[in-house]
Scaffold this motif. Structure first.
Motif, PDB file in Angstrom:
ATOM      1  N   MET A  31      67.044  45.781   9.569  1.00  0.00           N
ATOM      2  CA  MET A  31      67.209  46.894  10.497  1.00  0.00           C
ATOM      3  C   MET A  31      66.196  46.764  11.630  1.00  0.00           C
ATOM      4  N   PRO A  32      66.597  47.041  12.872  1.00  0.00           N
ATOM      5  CA  PRO A  32      65.666  46.912  14.003  1.00  0.00           C
ATOM      6  C   PRO A  32      64.511  47.896  13.902  1.00  0.00           C
ATOM      7  N   ALA A  33      63.430  47.587  14.600  1.00  0.00           N
ATOM      8  CA  ALA A  33      62.246  48.444  14.622  1.00  0.00           C
ATOM      9  C   ALA A  33      61.910  48.809  16.065  1.00  0.00           C
ATOM     10  N   THR A  34      61.022  49.755  16.220  1.00  0.00           N
ATOM     11  CA  THR A  34      60.616  50.200  17.557  1.00  0.00           C
ATOM     12  C   THR A  34      59.851  49.103  18.290  1.00  0.00           C
ATOM     13  N   ARG A  35      60.182  48.940  19.551  1.00  0.00           N
ATOM     14  CA  ARG A  35      59.444  48.029  20.427  1.00  0.00           C
ATOM     15  C   ARG A  35      58.731  48.856  21.496  1.00  0.00           C
ATOM     16  N   HIS A  36      57.438  48.606  21.664  1.00  0.00           N
ATOM     17  CA  HIS A  36      56.652  49.217  22.731  1.00  0.00           C
ATOM     18  C   HIS A  36      56.401  48.130  23.772  1.00  0.00           C
ATOM     19  N   LEU A  37      56.897  48.339  24.970  1.00  0.00           N
ATOM     20  CA  LEU A  37      56.748  47.348  26.028  1.00  0.00           C
ATOM     21  C   LEU A  37      55.733  47.861  27.042  1.00  0.00           C
ATOM     22  N   TYR A  38      54.655  47.092  27.218  1.00  0.00           N
ATOM     23  CA  TYR A  38      53.592  47.442  28.162  1.00  0.00           C
ATOM     24  C   TYR A  38      53.731  46.538  29.386  1.00  0.00           C
ATOM     25  N   LEU A  39      54.174  47.119  30.469  1.00  0.00           N
ATOM     26  CA  LEU A  39      54.442  46.368  31.697  1.00  0.00           C
ATOM     27  C   LEU A  39      53.342  46.630  32.717  1.00  0.00           C
ATOM     28  N   ALA A  40      52.945  45.573  33.420  1.00  0.00           N
ATOM     29  CA  ALA A  40      52.004  45.757  34.520  1.00  0.00           C
ATOM     30  C   ALA A  40      52.278  44.739  35.606  1.00  0.00           C
ATOM     31  N   ARG A  41      52.226  45.218  36.821  1.00  0.00           N
ATOM     32  CA  ARG A  41      52.214  44.301  37.956  1.00  0.00           C
ATOM     33  C   ARG A  41      50.851  43.616  37.977  1.00  0.00           C
ATOM     34  N   HIS A  42      50.816  42.369  38.371  1.00  0.00           N
ATOM     35  CA  HIS A  42      49.555  41.632  38.474  1.00  0.00           C
ATOM     36  C   HIS A  42      48.535  42.400  39.296  1.00  0.00           C
ATOM     37  N   ALA A  43      47.272  42.062  39.131  1.00  0.00           N
ATOM     38  CA  ALA A  43      46.205  42.688  39.905  1.00  0.00           C
ATOM     39  C   ALA A  43      46.245  42.210  41.362  1.00  0.00           C
ATOM     40  N   GLN A  44      45.456  42.841  42.204  1.00  0.00           N
ATOM     41  CA  GLN A  44      45.479  42.533  43.637  1.00  0.00           C
ATOM     42  C   GLN A  44      45.160  41.060  43.896  1.00  0.00           C
ATOM     43  N   ALA A  45      45.930  40.464  44.779  1.00  0.00           N
ATOM     44  CA  ALA A  45      45.748  39.047  45.108  1.00  0.00           C
ATOM     45  C   ALA A  45      45.627  38.862  46.618  1.00  0.00           C
ATOM     46  N   ASP A  46      45.019  37.761  47.011  1.00  0.00           N
ATOM     47  CA  ASP A  46      44.911  37.377  48.415  1.00  0.00           C
ATOM     48  C   ASP A  46      46.266  36.841  48.865  1.00  0.00           C
ATOM     49  N   PRO A  47      46.889  37.440  49.880  1.00  0.00           N
ATOM     50  CA  PRO A  47      48.207  36.970  50.326  1.00  0.00           C
ATOM     51  C   PRO A  47      48.210  35.508  50.755  1.00  0.00           C
ATOM     52  N   ALA A  48      47.075  35.025  51.247  1.00  0.00           N
ATOM     53  CA  ALA A  48      47.009  33.651  51.748  1.00  0.00           C
ATOM     54  C   ALA A  48      46.956  32.622  50.625  1.00  0.00           C
ATOM     55  N   THR A  49      46.229  32.930  49.559  1.00  0.00           N
ATOM     56  CA  THR A  49      46.029  31.950  48.479  1.00  0.00           C
ATOM     57  C   THR A  49      46.818  32.263  47.219  1.00  0.00           C
ATOM     58  N   GLY A  50      47.208  33.515  47.051  1.00  0.00           N
ATOM     59  CA  GLY A  50      47.892  33.913  45.827  1.00  0.00           C
ATOM     60  C   GLY A  50      46.957  34.148  44.659  1.00  0.00           C
ATOM     61  N   LYS A  51      45.662  33.948  44.870  1.00  0.00           N
ATOM     62  CA  LYS A  51      44.682  34.137  43.796  1.00  0.00           C
ATOM     63  C   LYS A  51      44.107  35.552  43.849  1.00  0.00           C
ATOM     64  N   LEU A  52      43.601  36.006  42.715  1.00  0.00           N
ATOM     65  CA  LEU A  52      43.078  37.355  42.652  1.00  0.00           C
ATOM     66  C   LEU A  52      41.852  37.527  43.542  1.00  0.00           C
ATOM     67  N   THR A  53      41.762  38.678  44.155  1.00  0.00           N
ATOM     68  CA  THR A  53      40.581  39.060  44.917  1.00  0.00           C
ATOM     69  C   THR A  53      39.511  39.569  43.939  1.00  0.00           C
ATOM     70  N   ASP A  54      38.329  39.872  44.463  1.00  0.00           N
ATOM     71  CA  ASP A  54      37.299  40.481  43.610  1.00  0.00           C
ATOM     72  C   ASP A  54      37.802  41.802  43.035  1.00  0.00           C
ATOM     73  N   THR A  55      38.491  42.566  43.862  1.00  0.00           N
ATOM     74  CA  THR A  55      39.094  43.812  43.377  1.00  0.00           C
ATOM     75  C   THR A  55      40.094  43.516  42.273  1.00  0.00           C
ATOM     76  N   GLY A  56      40.907  42.486  42.463  1.00  0.00           N
ATOM     77  CA  GLY A  56      41.892  42.124  41.456  1.00  0.00           C
ATOM     78  C   GLY A  56      41.265  41.738  40.129  1.00  0.00           C
ATOM     79  N   HIS A  57      40.159  41.001  40.193  1.00  0.00           N
ATOM     80  CA  HIS A  57      39.449  40.630  38.966  1.00  0.00           C
ATOM     81  C   HIS A  57      38.999  41.880  38.213  1.00  0.00           C
ATOM     82  N   ARG A  58      38.446  42.826  38.925  1.00  0.00           N
ATOM     83  CA  ARG A  58      37.983  44.059  38.274  1.00  0.00           C
ATOM     84  C   ARG A  58      39.164  44.835  37.698  1.00  0.00           C
ATOM     85  N   GLN A  59      40.259  44.895  38.437  1.00  0.00           N
ATOM     86  CA  GLN A  59      41.442  45.595  37.937  1.00  0.00           C
ATOM     87  C   GLN A  59      41.950  44.957  36.636  1.00  0.00           C
ATOM     88  N   ALA A  60      42.010  43.633  36.613  1.00  0.00           N
ATOM     89  CA  ALA A  60      42.529  42.931  35.438  1.00  0.00           C
ATOM     90  C   ALA A  60      41.630  43.145  34.223  1.00  0.00           C
TER      91      ALA A  60
END
Length: 203
Positions: free
Chosen positions: A1-30
């Motif tokens: 019999m199936p069981a309950t699934r809890h799905l925790y979704l998050a958009r990635h943390a803030q990234a630099d548009p030029a490099t695609g890598k996380l900013t300092d703010t993004g690191h703290r958010q993550a």
């Protein structure tokens, strides 16, 4: 019999548009998102393949016990549904279709959108409850929220998603899916909230 699934979704943390890598703010958010997710003791951590999602997932994984980040194509950055004009009310059709027309062809994938629904939604197989984290992009969070609410598929375009905001969906056997939270930012201090969100929609 199936069981309950809890799905925790998050958009990635803030990234630099030029490099695609996380900013300092993004690191703290993550880091703070990881600490928040630790309290749920998830059993799986999926993420998209782009650097901003991968980096976010790995920073989160440092806070989770016994969980290894796994890249998932279905968690990537793509338009998950491309409605035809007749699917959208006349009052919104021009705006919705213009928005979709600006998304480059390689970033449109209804096939992946359907696979994401099959893989990530609905009750868990087996008798044990499942808690799964998906670190992804705004479009997929919006798509899964739209599906959870049984809204018309085109409405994914109208769901705003903040960086590192936590969305929780609960899938229980014999019950409708339940949207528990959307854009929960309580784990972030005020100066780290609402990045990636259109300024005119910020509270």
């Amino acid at each position: 019999m199936p069981a309950t699934r809890h799905l925790y979704l998050a958009r990635h943390a803030q990234a630099d548009p030029a490099t695609g890598k996380l900013t300092d703010t993004g690191h703290r958010q993550a880091e703070l998102l990881g600490a928040r997710l630790r309290e749920f003791a998830p059993q799986a951590l999926w993420h998209g393949g782009l650097p901003r999602a991968t980096q976010t997932a790995h920073l989160i994984a440092d806070h989770l016990e016994g969980v290894t980040p796994v890249e998932l194509a279905e968690a990537g950055d793509y338009a998950p549904h491309l409605p035809q004009r007749h699917e959208v009310p006349d009052a919104h059709a021009d705006g919705v279709l213009d928005f979709l027309a600006r998304i480059p062809a390689p970033e449109r994938s209804p096939e992946l959108g359907q696979r994401a629904l099959e893989l990530l939604t609905g009750p868990a197989k087996g008798s044990q409850e499942r808690r799964e984290v998906v670190i992804t992009h705004a479009y997929l969070v919006a798509w899964l929220v739209t599906a959870a609410l049984d809204s018309p598929p085109w409405r994914w375009v109208s769901v705003g998603v903040a960086n590192a905001g936590l969305t929780i969906i609960r899938y229980t056997p014999r019950s409708p899916s339940s949207l528990v939270t959307l854009n929960d930012l309580d784990h972030l201090p005020p100066d780290l909230r609402w990045t990636g969100f259109p300024p005119h929609l910020r509270p």
